[in-house]
Every structure is written in structure tokens, then in C-alpha cells.
Design a protein around this motif. Structure first.
Motif, PDB file in Angstrom:
ATOM      1  N   ALA A 116       1.090  13.695   4.380  1.00 47.35           N
ATOM      2  CA  ALA A 116       1.680  14.800   5.146  1.00 47.35           C
ATOM      3  C   ALA A 116       2.557  15.620   4.209  1.00 47.35           C
ATOM      4  O   ALA A 116       3.021  15.119   3.186  1.00 47.35           O
ATOM      5  CB  ALA A 116       2.531  14.263   6.298  1.00 47.35           C
ATOM      6  N   SER A 117       2.772  16.884   4.536  1.00 53.69           N
ATOM      7  CA  SER A 117       3.736  17.672   3.772  1.00 53.69           C
ATOM      8  C   SER A 117       4.408  18.689   4.684  1.00 53.69           C
ATOM      9  O   SER A 117       3.731  19.365   5.473  1.00 53.69           O
ATOM     10  CB  SER A 117       3.053  18.390   2.615  1.00 53.69           C
ATOM     11  N   ASN A 118       5.713  18.766   4.574  1.00 56.82           N
ATOM     12  CA  ASN A 118       6.533  19.680   5.382  1.00 56.82           C
ATOM     13  C   ASN A 118       6.102  19.667   6.846  1.00 56.82           C
ATOM     14  O   ASN A 118       5.902  20.712   7.445  1.00 56.82           O
ATOM     15  CB  ASN A 118       6.490  21.100   4.815  1.00 56.82           C
TER      16      ASN A 118
ATOM     17  N   GLY B 143       4.997   7.491   2.155  1.00 57.46           N
ATOM     18  CA  GLY B 143       5.171   8.741   1.410  1.00 57.46           C
ATOM     19  C   GLY B 143       6.256   9.617   2.005  1.00 57.46           C
ATOM     20  O   GLY B 143       7.111   9.176   2.785  1.00 57.46           O
ATOM     21  N   GLY B 144       6.223  10.891   1.604  1.00 57.37           N
ATOM     22  CA  GLY B 144       7.222  11.849   2.102  1.00 57.37           C
ATOM     23  C   GLY B 144       6.603  12.720   3.182  1.00 57.37           C
ATOM     24  O   GLY B 144       5.831  12.225   4.008  1.00 57.37           O
ATOM     25  N   GLY B 145       6.960  13.996   3.164  1.00 60.93           N
ATOM     26  CA  GLY B 145       6.305  14.926   4.072  1.00 60.93           C
ATOM     27  C   GLY B 145       7.084  15.306   5.302  1.00 60.93           C
ATOM     28  O   GLY B 145       6.608  16.091   6.126  1.00 60.93           O
TER      29      GLY B 145
ATOM     30  N   LEU C   8       0.848  -1.193   0.000  1.00 62.39           N
ATOM     31  CA  LEU C   8       0.000   0.000   0.000  1.00 62.39           C
ATOM     32  C   LEU C   8       0.878   1.236   0.000  1.00 62.39           C
ATOM     33  O   LEU C   8       2.025   1.208   0.476  1.00 62.39           O
ATOM     34  CB  LEU C   8      -0.851   0.049   1.266  1.00 62.39           C
ATOM     35  N   HIS C   9       0.309   2.316  -0.511  1.00 63.82           N
ATOM     36  CA  HIS C   9       1.004   3.596  -0.510  1.00 63.82           C
ATOM     37  C   HIS C   9       0.006   4.658  -0.085  1.00 63.82           C
ATOM     38  O   HIS C   9      -1.074   4.753  -0.669  1.00 63.82           O
ATOM     39  CB  HIS C   9       1.523   3.883  -1.927  1.00 63.82           C
ATOM     40  N   VAL C  10       0.361   5.406   0.936  1.00 64.80           N
ATOM     41  CA  VAL C  10      -0.497   6.522   1.374  1.00 64.80           C
ATOM     42  C   VAL C  10       0.418   7.700   1.672  1.00 64.80           C
ATOM     43  O   VAL C  10       1.362   7.573   2.457  1.00 64.80           O
ATOM     44  CB  VAL C  10      -1.309   6.172   2.654  1.00 64.80           C
TER      45      VAL C  10
HETATM   46  C1  LIG Z   1       4.591  10.259  -4.159  1.00 61.81           C
HETATM   47  C2  LIG Z   1       5.444  11.260  -3.482  1.00 61.81           C
HETATM   48  N1  LIG Z   1       6.409  10.824  -2.640  1.00 61.81           N
HETATM   49  C3  LIG Z   1       7.227  11.684  -2.007  1.00 61.81           C
HETATM   50  C4  LIG Z   1       7.119  13.053  -2.187  1.00 61.81           C
HETATM   51  C5  LIG Z   1       8.081  13.956  -1.463  1.00 61.81           C
HETATM   52  O1  LIG Z   1       7.462  14.753  -0.540  1.00 61.81           O
HETATM   53  P1  LIG Z   1       8.340  15.663   0.456  1.00 61.81           P
HETATM   54  O2  LIG Z   1       9.288  16.426  -0.357  1.00 61.81           O
HETATM   55  O3  LIG Z   1       7.304  16.500   1.123  1.00 61.81           O
HETATM   56  O4  LIG Z   1       9.005  14.736   1.418  1.00 61.81           O
HETATM   57  C6  LIG Z   1       6.117  13.570  -3.020  1.00 61.81           C
HETATM   58  C7  LIG Z   1       5.981  15.008  -3.201  1.00 61.81           C
HETATM   59  O5  LIG Z   1       5.139  15.532  -3.885  1.00 61.81           O
HETATM   60  C8  LIG Z   1       5.272  12.639  -3.700  1.00 61.81           C
HETATM   61  O6  LIG Z   1       4.319  13.068  -4.523  1.00 61.81           O
END
Ligand SMILES: Cc1ncc(COP(=O)(O)O)c(C=O)c1O
Length: 384
Positions: free
Chosen positions: A190-192, A227-229, A185-187
Motif C-alpha cells: 500500500a502507499s499513502n 510494510g508502510g503505506g 514475512l514482509h509484504v
Molecule cells: C520497505 C519499506 N517500508 C516502509 C516504507 C515507507 O512507506 P510509507 O512512507 O508509505 O509509509 C517504504 C517506502 O518506500 C519501504 O520501501
């Protein structure tokens, strides 16, 4: 050294002299330190996949690859950049809401793990594949724990992933596919985010969602991609993410979910690439207009579009000058009133003064509109 600026004044002056301005400069040491600090804090069951979109410069990709990074790509161009690193299979992921057939074919040929964003990704991959292909399913959750974050977009309609309430129907449909198997799964929710507790609450909610899907559908999950964030400070008063707390929290989450024996994936872009960058631009002129003092610079939103998109300014300093007693509106050279880099306090400025914008290693050059108005494309310079 001020953590918001990876290079000191002497380095900024020397780089501006040697390479001209405006220019993007980066500290390779700071990028490596950032990677190592996060890697060290994380449990071994967390794979670190750098989000190439934040800064796809080959020097940075090589450096991260050498430190053991995996990579999150979101276009055929990013896949090609990572392919050039010659990594073994399993270290590259491919996300994005609008993957074209040629991109999926490239991902298959490279042995990349695709984050399927809907039925079309699954069906197109199935038609292209000749053997079994494991993919992750990107889910747009019904919860929003990073409230009001425009990048994440809340719980409303989304171009990303499969709406949580539609997952059951999609899994049923996918069970008839010949080659493609959903194994993760991928979810991305969050961001920054610099608050470790908030990030952990979001990741905890993702693991709970994964557990529900696993329980309800017997979905064998090899990977859960969070994900990132991960956030970084953009101002002196902003505290950095507490890495020790974050890493411990992820260990605790894994311990609380013994049913999940696979791998967690994190895809930070901003956190890994942001702090190493310093954008350099000189003042072209100072203009007073109806009570506002503008410092008009050589570069603006053509190079740093982030302040316009997010209302978040990059930290800025006048190189070699102390003080912060004059209010300026920083404007770029473009023919649009949108070309603003922030309202700031700096020392008295004059034409020719050099300004340094810190933490511009992520979503700086890569997100800019460097062709707008046909100004020369600024160089990117790495300091080892
Ligand atoms: C699928 C996915 N993964 C990772 C990131 C990286 O996010 P961040 O730079 O906020 O860590 C993004 C950013 O848009 C993304 O769309």
C-alpha cells in the motif's frame, strides 16, 4: 491550527527571518503527537518501525527512538544513522532490493533483522554469518488491493521481493543454508492509503498469504511485516486515516488468525514524518506568459520533487495573506520546464512574499535533488 500546516504564520515568518529561505522547518511536537496517536491506537502485538527514508534527520530519529520506535532502514547510510542511536538489538530492520555485501555485513554486525528480497540476500548472509541468523522473506504478492498505485507497482514484474509463485522453490533451496533461517514475512502492498478499510483488506490478504505459506511449508513465523503505506491528507477535503478503526481492525485480524502468535510490524514513513514539516520559500518574481500567471520561487523540484514524481502537490499557503482568488502556476528556479510545484489559487502575490508548503516532513528534503544546479542546500530547522 490548520492540520496541513504544523507551524502557524507567525512561526513561519520568524523562522524565515532567522534562518533565511528557502528552508525546511519541522515541529517536533507534531512529530511526537503523530507517533503517540498511532502507537496508542495499535494493539501491543504491533511493532512500530519508522521508515527512515521518509526523513532521516537525527533529531527526528532521536525523538522517535525515545518514544519506543523501531526503525526500518534501506541503505548502509540509514543503518549508520540508526546505529548512532545506540538501540538494543531487535529494533532495526533492513530492506531493499539491491543490498551490497558490505551492507549485509553491517546489518549482521548490528544484529539487524534483514528483509531478504531474494536468493542472493540469503546466500550472501549465510556466507557472512557465523551463527544462526533469523531473517524475514519479502514476498511480491500476486494480489494488488491498492490498485493503480504507481509506488506499489501492481502485480506485474517487480524488483522487490520474491514473486509469490516462486516462494515454494526458494524455501526448498533455503532449507540447505547453514546459518540463515526464514522466520518471518514482509509484504509491502500500500502507499499513502488513508482508507482504513482498504489498508485492513490489504493486511488481511497478507495474513491469509502468510497462513497459506505456514500451512504448506510449516514455516515458523515470528514476524509478519506489513510494510508502510499509511496515508496522510494533502488537501483540506482529504479525511485523515481513522486510527481507532485501523487499530481495532488489526486486533480483529490477529484474533482471526490464532495460528499466528508472533509480532506484526508496521513501517510507516509518511504517516509519522509528513505532517510535522513546513517548507518555506519566497516568491522571486511573477511572470505572465500567454494567459498563465507564474509565481517563480526560490526553490522547486530540487527541494520538493514529490509533485513531479506523483502528480500530487503539497498544500501551500501565502504566509500572512488571506484569500485565494488568483490562479498561479508555481515554478522553481531550475532551468527545466519540469520545475513545477503545482497549479494553485492564492492571494495576489508579489516578489518577497513567503509561501509555506505543508506536510513536507516526509519525502521532502530526503527525496530532493539538492545538488541540481548547485543552489545552496536549504537548512533544516526543528522547532521544539
Ligand atoms: C520497505 C519499506 N517500508 C516502509 C516504507 C515507507 O512507506 P510509507 O512512507 O508509505 O509509509 C517504504 C517506502 O518506500 C519501504 O520501501
Amino acid at each position: 491550527m490548520n492540520p496541513l500546516f504544523a507551524l502557524d504564520d507567525a512561526q513561519c515568518l520568524a523562522l524565515a527571518e532567522t534562518h533565511g529561505t528557502p528552508c525546511f522547518t519541522y515541529s517536533a511536537a507534531v512529530a511526537a503527537e503523530q507517533f503517540k496517536a498511532l502507537r496508542t491506537a495499535l494493539p501491543s502485538r504491533v511493532r512500530l518501525a519508522y521508515a527512515v527514508k521518509a526523513n532521516p534527520h537525527p533529531s527526528l530519529l532521536r525523538r522517535f527512538a525515545g518514544l519506543g520506535a523501531s526503525f526500518d532502514c534501506a541503505s548502509i547510510g540509514e543503518l549508520a544513522r540508526v546505529e548512532a542511536l545506540g538501540l538494543p538489538p531487535g529494533r532495526t530492520f533492513f530492506a531493499g532490493p539491491g543490498k551490497r555485501e558490505a551492507e549485509l555485513a553491517k546489518a549482521l554486525a548490528m544484529g539487524v533483522r534483514v528483509q531478504a528480497e531474494g536468493w542472493e540476500d540469503l546466500a550472501r548472509l549465510d556466507a557472512l554469518a557465523t551463527g544462526e541468523v533469523a531473517v524475514n522473506l519479502r514476498v511480491h504478492p500476486a494480489f494488488d488491493l491498492d490498485e493503480g498505485n504507481r509506488i506499489i507497482g501492481g502485480t506485474g514484474p517487480s524488483a522487490f521481493g520474491v514473486d509469490e509463485e516462486d516462494v515454494a522453490a526458494l524455501l526448498a533451496r533455503a532449507s540447505a543454508l547453514r546459518h540463515v533461517r526464514i522466520r518471518g514475512l514482509h509484504v509491502f502492498a500500500a502507499s499513502n492509503q488513508r482508507d482504513a478499510a482498504k489498508l485492513l483488506a490489504i493486511h488481511g490478504a497478507v495474513l491469509d498469504l502468510a497462513q497459506r505459506l505456514h500451512g504448506a511449508h510449516g514455516l515458523p513465523l515470528e514476524q509478519i511485516d506489513l510494510g508502510g503505506g499509511l496515508g496522510i491528507p494533502y488537501a483540506p477535503e482529504e479525511a485523515p486515516l481513522d486510527l481507532a478503526r485501523f487499530g481495532q481492525g488489526l486486533s480483529d485480524l490477529l484474533a482471526a488468525h490464532p495460528w499466528f502468535v508472533g509480532e506484526l510490524i508496521l513501517e510507516p514513513g509518511r504517516f509519522l514524518a509528513g505532517p510535522c514539516g513546513v517548507y518555506l520559500a519566497r516568491v522571486v518574481r511573477i511572470k505572465e506568459s500567454r494567459g498563465v500567471r507564474f509565481a517563480i520561487l526560490e526553490g522547486g523540484i530540487n527541494h520538493l520533487i514529490r509533485p513531479l514524481l506523483t502528480d500530487q502537490a503539497f498544500p501551500v499557503k501565502a504566509v500572512g495573506k488571506g484569500g485565494s482568488d488568483v490562479a498561479y502556476t508555481l515554478a522553481g528556479p531550475l532551468c527545466t520546464s519540469l520545475d513545477r510545484l503545482g497549479d494553485v489559487h492564492l492571494p495576489e502575490l508579489a516578489p518577497g512574499d513567503l509561501l509555506a508548503f505543508g506536510s513536507t516532513g516526509a519525502y521532502g528534503f530526503s527525496e530532493g535533488m539538492t545538488h541540481f544546479l548547485s543552489h545552496p542546500v536549504p537548512p533544516e530547522v526543528w522547532v521544539d
